[in-house]
Structure formats: C-alpha cells, structure tokens
Motif scaffolding. Structure first.
Motif, short mmCIF file in Angstrom:
data_model
loop_
_atom_site.label_atom_id
_atom_site.label_comp_id
_atom_site.label_asym_id
_atom_site.label_seq_id
_atom_site.Cartn_x
_atom_site.Cartn_y
_atom_site.Cartn_z
N THR A 36 48.53 41.33 33.35
CA THR A 36 47.15 42.13 33.59
C THR A 36 47.02 43.48 32.78
O THR A 36 46.16 43.48 32.00
CB THR A 36 47.04 42.59 35.03
OG1 THR A 36 47.30 41.32 35.84
CG2 THR A 36 45.70 43.18 35.17
N ASP A 220 42.21 36.41 34.03
CA ASP A 220 43.59 36.61 34.55
C ASP A 220 43.73 35.64 35.75
O ASP A 220 43.18 34.87 36.09
CB ASP A 220 43.18 38.12 35.29
CG ASP A 220 44.78 38.63 35.72
OD1 ASP A 220 45.87 38.14 35.21
OD2 ASP A 220 44.93 39.88 36.02
N GLU A 221 45.11 35.57 36.17
CA GLU A 221 45.59 34.73 37.20
C GLU A 221 44.98 33.35 36.94
O GLU A 221 44.36 32.57 37.82
CB GLU A 221 44.90 34.90 38.42
CG GLU A 221 45.32 36.09 39.00
CD GLU A 221 46.62 36.65 39.61
OE1 GLU A 221 47.26 35.58 39.74
OE2 GLU A 221 46.97 37.90 39.97
N GLY A 562 48.63 39.79 42.53
CA GLY A 562 48.01 40.73 41.65
C GLY A 562 48.43 42.17 41.84
O GLY A 562 48.11 43.13 41.19
MG MG Z 1 48.64 40.51 37.39
#
Ligand code: MG
Ligand code: ATP
Length: 720
Positions: A36, A220-221, A562
């Motif tokens: 991230t 992201d992810e 996260g």
């Molecule tokens: Mg992350």
C-alpha cells in the motif's frame, strides 16, 4: 527537484516499484511489506516527477476508509491538497460514474441504491407476483444466485438454459427481477458494477473519454477482485493506460464472494509488458509474529510462493491463553487491554479480531463491564443486528402484545402473507380507535373487515403470539428464546439463505439463546423475561464509542484486511470456530481459512495474543473444541503459554494431538466416562476434568439438562 520525501523510507525493491517507468507494474508481496505504501508513493512520484496531472489518476482501494487514508498520505507527501484524482472502492467509483452517465445506462437521474435487505424484499415481491412458493424457492437463494451471475458479468439474457429445472426457475426470477428494477429505477450492489461495465462496453465514446482521462490506474488488494471488476479495469485501461496492481495471493479471502485470485495470473498474461516486483521485507511485525504467520501459511499447497523477513528483532513472544470458557476469555482480553492502557498506550492502537460475528457478544459484555470504550468496525453491535432485533421483537410481543413497534417489526417477518396494505389497514384502525395494533388486528379478524386471505394470515400471526406467550410461565428464559426463533420461523428463514451472511445470522440467533441461558435475573421472584429485555435495552443504549473517543476496535478477521495495530487479540482460535466448521470438509475452503489466519496474524505489529476456550457456549450450545490447527502449526519457540495463577494448573499442550485433553482426575475418585448422579441435575456422564485442588472442575453431560461444568468439591456427585 527534491524527491527525498517520496524516496526516503523506501527500500531498494520498493523504490524500484515506485519509480518504474514501464507501463504496467505488478507488485506481488506478502503482508506488511509495503504494498500500500508503494501505491501511495508511486502516485506521488508520478505527480511530482513525471508531472502527470492528479486528474489522470484512478486508484481503487478496498474500503472507503482506506481511500480517505490514501488521499491524506498523498497530500502529506506532496505538501498540498490534490484535486481531481479519483480514489475509491470499486462500488464507490461505479456509483460516481453512473451518476454522471445515468442517461447512457438508462437509469433515472435519482436512481436509488438497494442495500442487501432492500434487494431481498424486492426479490420476494417479484417471486410473489410470479406465484412462486417461498418454501420451495427460498428468496435468499434467488438473491444469491442473481448476484452470483452479476458478479460473473452475466445478465439473464446471456444465460443459456440447460434443462435444469432449478436453474430455469432462478433464471425466470432473474429476468422478472431485472424488469422490476428497471421499472422502479433501482439498482443493487452487484448491479452497480455490472452497469458500470456495460457503460464502457456499450458506449465507446464514453469509454474513450475515460480512457483518455485515466492514464494511470492503480489497484490495491488486487487478489480480491472479481470477474466484473477485472473486466471493468481491463476495458478502462485499454491499450494506452498504465496499470499498477498490488496484491498478495496469500491474502485472498473473498473467494466465497466471487473474488478470483487467478486474476493475478491473468494480469501477467494480459499485460505481457508488465514489470513484476516482489517485496520481501516486512516492516510491520516483529520476527516472532512473522515466523508464526509464515509457518501457518506454508501449509497451503496452492501458493505462488513468496518469502518474507524482517530485521525488526524478535519482539515479545506470542501469548497463547487457554481460557476455561468464553467469559474467562473475554475477561482476560479486557484485563490485558486495561494494562496496555495503564502503560500509557492508546486503546485505538489495539484490536480484537474474531472469525464469527456472534463472538462479539461476550466480548462486548466484558468490555462494557470493564468500562473500556469499543467500536465495532464494519459491523453492528450484537443487539443491533437485524436478526437479533427481530428475535427480541418476538420476545417483546410475547411479554406484551400491545407493543406496536415490535408488532410492526415482525408481523410479516418471516413472510406470512401479511402485505403492506393489510398492515396499513391495521395501522389506520389502531389510529382511529386509539388502540394497539394488536387489538386492531383482533377487531379486523372478528369483524371480518378484510378479504378472507388477509384475515387468515393475520389470524395465524395472532394465534402464534398467543400460543408462545401462553407458555411463558412454564419455560426457562432460554426456552422462550428458542421458541421465539424457532416457532416464529426466523431461524428457518435465515437457514435457507445461502452463504456466509445467512450463516452468520443463524449463528447470531443461536447465540441469543446462549445469552438467555447465561442470564441471571437480579430479582429471582419477578418474571425473568422483562428483566432480560431491560438489560438488553440498557446495554444497547450505551452505543458505540464516539468518533473521536479513544476506543479499542472489534472486527471480524475479514474486515481487518489491510489494517495494522500494535496490539492484536485473535479470540476463539479453536477447531470448528476457526477454521470454521463449514470449511472443514472442503480443501479449498480450508485453504481460504488458512489465508484468513495469515491475514489475522499479520495485522499485529508488536504483540499478538491468541486465545481459545476449552469450553464455549456459542450459537446456543456448549462445545468443547481443541485448540485450532493453525495454532498447532506455529513453532513452539515463538509462543508463550499464559496461565493465570489459580486458574488453569495443567498444561494446555496445544501442540498435542488435537483431541480434547484432560486431567486424569486420579485424585478425585472419579474417572472419565463414569456415570454420576447429581441432586438437582440427575444422572450424567463425566466428560472432562479441569485443574486440581479446590478449584478443580468437572464437565458432566446430564441426560436432562445437557452439559454443565461444576466445581468438584461442591458438586456432591455420587458415583453410579
Ligand atoms: Mg496493504
Ligand atoms: P498488507 O498486505 O497487510 O496490506 P502492505 O504490504 O500493504 O500490507 P503496508 O501497509 O504498505 O504493507 O506497510 C506495512 C507497514 O510497514 C506500514 O506501517 C508502513 O508504513 C511500513 N513500511 C512500509 N515500508 C517501509 C519502509 N521502507 N520503511 C519503514 N516502514 C515501512
């Protein structure tokens, strides 16, 4: 140009990713390795060094909270506030697009979004209009089926009939549901994504506009994107835009919701020019925590394979606490939290994670008792959950049938053919005659003020409540609760729902029965039900901690993805609970559970507590589970078994066989499996012994009352 703020605090691999000038970038790396961070810094780099406009950036995050944080981090790095950049979740971005292009996708300007409950209500309405029997065709199942198709990008018109009668019916419902949604101008969650995909697909000019605009797409992810989301990204990216995707196959935990980890493989195939970077240094956790996480995930067969290390030092061992039961577990956690705060730490730097929603009830109670403010992240407090409110409304009706709020809530839940119009008639009469809705219903039934079918349906409801309240005197509180969830049909309704959500609701309802079983009336001479309902009302009146109040966060393992916290508790690391019992027979699902364990462990930065209960009443029944296989996979040298003085005096031997272990009971004069008699509970069989000395306990399964845990010294058991 000074780029130190962007490159400072990046290791070589991270810097390579942030500054890469190749069109596409894939960062595939384990938890806490800075994925991230790379995403955020890459955005800052592109703006500051490559001089691209924030206007040409679209970034997809997993939650709205993550989107806000991403913005803040970028602003901080740039030293100013940026405008024009699109950052959000897939759903949020799709909504924004549809708002701008409502005409193109044939929606009314003010189209409404249906949440999952609204959607279900509409599915039911559609099915009723088709004269489909809800018993035979559970509406929840239809909803699940429809959403599954949409997640795959399929409309009813795309689906080929196979001759399978079940599918044929589902398809008919889907078709009809689509039509009604279009007519009403409403749109469900899955539809948001599908409609946004169709916007690209069917309107080349619109697509072209956005392709020109969003030259830089960052996700992201990535491991948890589903088919529609991936297709949407691919269309947007076209041939020109650059795509940065970061993810971790070991953290793919939404397979049950259609997420496809294979998208990572497709990505490399679809974008052959991709620059792939692996990050291997973890900056989040101590090496003890990381060792545990690596050991757990290494047991999965289907992995892309990554290694993760840290130079942050061993840190403290992982604490493993074997509690007597769930209350002991919750008290222990509250106690550890209190000393964390006493040492000058913030509550918000800690989190309690659990596999099942229903576990929160006992944890909440212990925190309330210890006066520790808490917040439930991404969810509701136990007594505010829909199914629990419904069950409580039945209990309230049983106690006082003139409770109009409760009446309105459950008169047609589960559906029993009492439509909106009937309820409106009842309401109007109640208003007019200044009587309760219950009385109004009675009047309508006796005076036959409505068509026969409606009257019958209302009469059935009145009869049901009358019957249930007639038994109040004879039944224990938990039996009353069982009645409320069983005879009303509530639990059956949720059992027919497919997927985790229905499962969680069933578990919560069963947990309510458990709460009733454990409830002790303050005044034994008064009826217990009103006392219980008062207590519940008081508990829920406390409300969640305020936004700005320092509070510990409670959440399911799924919603912890996260995030990171210096102090983490994972409660209920027991077989059947985590891994969840539903996953035990399917290797694929077990691997997903294991990934969830990996996600959970890697949320911890400094200190991790794992707790399990030797006996737990959850979902309304008592169970004796052994410690989770995931704990047994953790090397012993990073674990410290915690034992409070005078509580458990025998080793928990968590690395043992996994069967329930016990003291032999040698000195007690009793043995495992022996038949005994108790003055109050009658005959039973000894299941287990706990501890030694005056606090030694014995678990006995009684023929009449189920399993009880008794203090041996005072139980006065007679050998049979
Ligand atoms: Mg992350
Ligand atoms: P997850 O897989 O859980 O989403 P992640 O790979 O996205 O994790 P981040 O959240 O970006 O990891 O980073 C984990 C932690 O490590 C954060 O606190 C971050 O600030 C810190 N961190 C990342 N890279 C560095 C670095 N080079 N130096 C110092 N700290 C770092």
């Amino acid at each position: 140009m000074d780029v130190t703020s962007i490159l400072d605090k990046l290791n070589a691999a991270q810097e390579e990713a942030v500054t890469s000038d190749r069109q596409h970038l894939l960062v595939l790396a384990g938890a806490g390795s800075g994925k991230t961070r790379v995403l955020v810094h890459r955005i800052a780099w592109k703006i500051q060094v490559d001089n691209i406009s924030p206007y040409s950036i679209l970034a997809v995050t997993f939650t709205n909270k993550a989107a806000r944080e991403m913005r803040e981090r970028i602003d901080e790095l740039m030293g100013m506030s940026l405008r024009g950049m699109w950052v959000g979740t897939f759903h949020g971005l799709a909504h924004r697009l549809l708002k701008a292009h409502w005409k193109d996708v044939k929606l009314p300007e003010n189209f409404q979004i249906l949440d999952s409950d609204d959607q279900l209500r509409l599915v039911k309405r559609v099915m009723r209009s088709m004269d489909l029997d809800e018993q035979r065709w559970p509406p929840k199942q239809a909803q699940w089926w429809i959403n599954g198709q949409k997640d795959e990008g399929l409309r009813a018109a795309h689906i080929q009939e196979t001759g399978d009668p079940h599918m044929a019916t589902m398809l008919r419902i889907y078709r009809e549901y689509e039509e009604v949604c279009n007519r009403l101008g409403v749109i469900d969650f899955a539809e948001l994504l599908l409609r946004a995909l169709e916007l690209w697909r069917d309107h080349p000019a619109v697509l072209d506009h956005y392709q020109q605009r969003f030259q830089h797409i960052l996700v992201d992810e990535f491991q948890d994107t589903n088919a529609v989301q991936y297709a949407w990204l691919r269309l947007l990216a076209g041939k020109v835009s650059g795509v940065t995707a970061v993810g971790d196959d070991d953290q793919s935990i939404y397979g049950w919701r259609g997420a496809k980890v294979e998208n990572i493989l497709h990505y490399e195939r679809n974008y052959p020019d991709t620059h792939t970077v692996k990050l291997e240094q973890n900056y989040r956790s101590t090496s003890n925590i990381l060792t545990a996480a690596n050991a757990v995930i290494s047991k999965n067969a289907e992995r892309m394979g990554k290694s993760l290390w840290t130079d942050s030092g061993e840190g403290e061992p992982i604490a493993l606490y074997a509690a007597f039961n769930e209350h002991d577990e919750a008290r222990y956690i509250a106690d550890r939290l209190q000393s964390w705060v006493n040492q000058g730490n913030l509550r918000e730097d800690s989190a309690i994670l659990y596999r099942s929603n229903a576990q929160s009830r006992v944890l909440e109670a212990a925190l309330l008792q210890a006066d520790i403010p808490y917040r439930i992240y991404g969810g509701q407090r136990f007594y505010e959950r829909l199914e629990i409110k419904n069950a409580l409304s039945y209990l309230r009706m049983m106690m006082n049938c003139h409770d109009d709020v409760a009446f309105e809530r459950v008169v047609n839940v589960p559906p029993r053919g009492i439509g909106d119009r009937t309820v409106e008639t009842i309401r109007a009469l109640a208003r007019e005659d200044q009587i309760s809705m219950w009385r109004a219903s009675e009047k309508i039934v006796t005076e036959k003020r409505m068509p026969g079918r409606a009257i019958n349906a209302v009469a059935v409801f009145l009869e049901l409540i009358n019957e249930m309240s007639g038994q109040l005197e004879e039944l224990e509180l938990y039996e009353q609760a069982e009645n409320a969830i069983q005879r009303s049909g509530l639990i059956e309704m949720h059992k027919r729902e497919k997927g985790e959500r229905g499962q969680a609701r069933v578990e919560n309802l069963e947990e309510l029965v458990g709460a009733c079983r454990n409830f002790e009336a303050e005044d034994k001479d008064l009826p217990i039900l009103p006392q219980f309902l008062d207590q519940v009302a008081l508990d829920s009146g406390d409300g969640q901690a305020d936004e700005d109040q320092d509070a510990v966060q409670l959440m399911t393992l799924h919603s912890a993805k996260g995030l990171e916290f210096p102090l983490v508790f994972i409660a209920g690391v027991e077989e059947n609970l985590f891994p969840h019992k539903m996953s035990l027979d399917e290797p694929g699902r077990l691997e997903e559970e294991r990934r969830l364990a990996y996600v959970g462990i890697t949320r911890a930065m400094q200190k991790l507590y794992l707790t399990f209960a030797e006996s737990r009443s959850i979902y309304g029944t008592e169970s004796f589970n052994s410690v989770s296989r995931f704990v047994r996979d953790i090397p012993k040298d990073v674990i410290e078994e915690v034992r409070l003085q005078n509580t458990i005096s025998r080793p928990t031997s968590y690395a043992g066989s996994g069967s329930m272990h016990s003291d032999s009971g040698d000195e007690t004069g009793f043995s495992l499996g022996q038949g005994v008699n108790h003055q109050v509970y009658g005959e039973g069989v000894i299941l287990n012994f706990e501890g030694n000395g005056p606090r030694a306990r014995v678990h006995v399964r009684f023929a009449e009352v189920g399993t009880k845990i008794l203090i041996l010294a005072s139980a006065n058991l007679m050998a049979l």
